[in-house]
Motif scaffolding. Structure first.
Motif, PDB file in Angstrom:
ATOM      1  N   LEU A   1      -7.124  12.619  -5.216  1.00 36.85           N
ATOM      2  CA  LEU A   1      -6.894  12.241  -3.825  1.00 36.85           C
ATOM      3  C   LEU A   1      -6.347  13.430  -3.065  1.00 36.85           C
ATOM      4  CD1 LEU A   1      -5.234   8.748  -4.341  1.00 36.85           C
ATOM      5  CD2 LEU A   1      -7.615   9.267  -3.860  1.00 36.85           C
ATOM      6  N   GLY A   2      -6.863  13.619  -1.855  1.00 41.91           N
ATOM      7  CA  GLY A   2      -6.366  14.673  -0.980  1.00 41.91           C
ATOM      8  C   GLY A   2      -5.253  14.134  -0.094  1.00 41.91           C
ATOM      9  N   THR A   3      -4.971  14.874   0.942  1.00 40.60           N
ATOM     10  CA  THR A   3      -3.916  14.472   1.877  1.00 40.60           C
ATOM     11  C   THR A   3      -4.430  13.367   2.792  1.00 40.60           C
ATOM     12  OG1 THR A   3      -3.055  16.715   1.827  1.00 40.60           O
ATOM     13  CG2 THR A   3      -2.357  15.326   3.661  1.00 40.60           C
TER      14      THR A   3
ATOM     15  N   VAL B   1     -11.331  11.677  -1.185  1.00 42.68           N
ATOM     16  CA  VAL B   1     -11.381  11.475  -2.629  1.00 42.68           C
ATOM     17  C   VAL B   1     -12.462  12.382  -3.206  1.00 42.68           C
ATOM     18  CG1 VAL B   1     -11.722   9.813  -4.495  1.00 42.68           C
ATOM     19  CG2 VAL B   1     -10.722   9.058  -2.338  1.00 42.68           C
ATOM     20  N   ARG B   2     -12.108  13.117  -4.248  1.00 42.28           N
ATOM     21  CA  ARG B   2     -13.101  13.946  -4.947  1.00 42.28           C
ATOM     22  C   ARG B   2     -13.335  13.332  -6.318  1.00 42.28           C
ATOM     23  NH1 ARG B   2     -15.328  19.123  -5.847  1.00 42.28           N
ATOM     24  NH2 ARG B   2     -15.351  19.620  -8.059  1.00 42.28           N
ATOM     25  N   TYR B   3     -14.576  12.897  -6.542  1.00 45.68           N
ATOM     26  CA  TYR B   3     -14.956  12.332  -7.828  1.00 45.68           C
ATOM     27  C   TYR B   3     -15.637  13.414  -8.648  1.00 45.68           C
ATOM     28  CZ  TYR B   3     -14.193   7.843  -5.585  1.00 45.68           C
ATOM     29  OH  TYR B   3     -13.637   6.781  -4.921  1.00 45.68           O
ATOM     30  N   ASP B   4     -15.381  13.396  -9.932  1.00 47.30           N
ATOM     31  CA  ASP B   4     -16.009  14.370 -10.821  1.00 47.30           C
ATOM     32  C   ASP B   4     -16.133  13.736 -12.202  1.00 47.30           C
ATOM     33  OD1 ASP B   4     -17.181  16.682 -11.658  1.00 47.30           O
ATOM     34  OD2 ASP B   4     -15.411  17.944 -11.423  1.00 47.30           O
TER      35      ASP B   4
END
Length: 113
Positions: free
Chosen positions: A44-46, A82-85
């Motif tokens: 999660l980012g800001t 949100v960055r999914y990887d």
């Protein structure tokens, strides 16, 4: 049926190593397993918040007139990056004999005249 002409053909040659003795070709099917584990991640980012429009105010007074309750409602736009990887882990491949053993020829002899 009669053939009136001479028929020429190339000699049938044995496969290499099959010219004498008792040579056999056997086949065995095997099961090869290459395990791969996929591991998901989410970062999660800001979080950012922005008001949308003007607030709505609602005021109610109790039946006796001794208190009032003010409710303020504001529409808020919340942005959550949100960055999914997915990462991959591998283990060493394994091999085992297949059930039933023989599976027939894997390929023809491949001899050429």
């Amino acid at each position: 049926m009669r053939i009136n002409e001479a028929y020429e053909h190339a000699a049938i040659l044995p496969c290499p190593g099959e010219d004498s003795g008792c040579n056999k070709i056997v086949t065995q099917c095997v099961d090869v397993t290459a395990p791969v584990t996929l591991v998901p991640t989410a970062s999660l980012g800001t979080v950012t918040v922005a008001c949308q429009g003007v607030p709505v105010v609602n005021c109610t007074t109790d039946p006796c007139g001794t208190s009032s309750t003010i409710t303020v409602t504001q529409r808020v736009c919340v942005t959550i990056p949100v960055r999914y990887d997915v990462s991959m882990n591998t283990c060493d491949p394994t091999i085992s004999c297949a059930e039933g053993g023989s599976c027939g020829p894997c390929s023809p002899c491949g001899c050429k005249a």
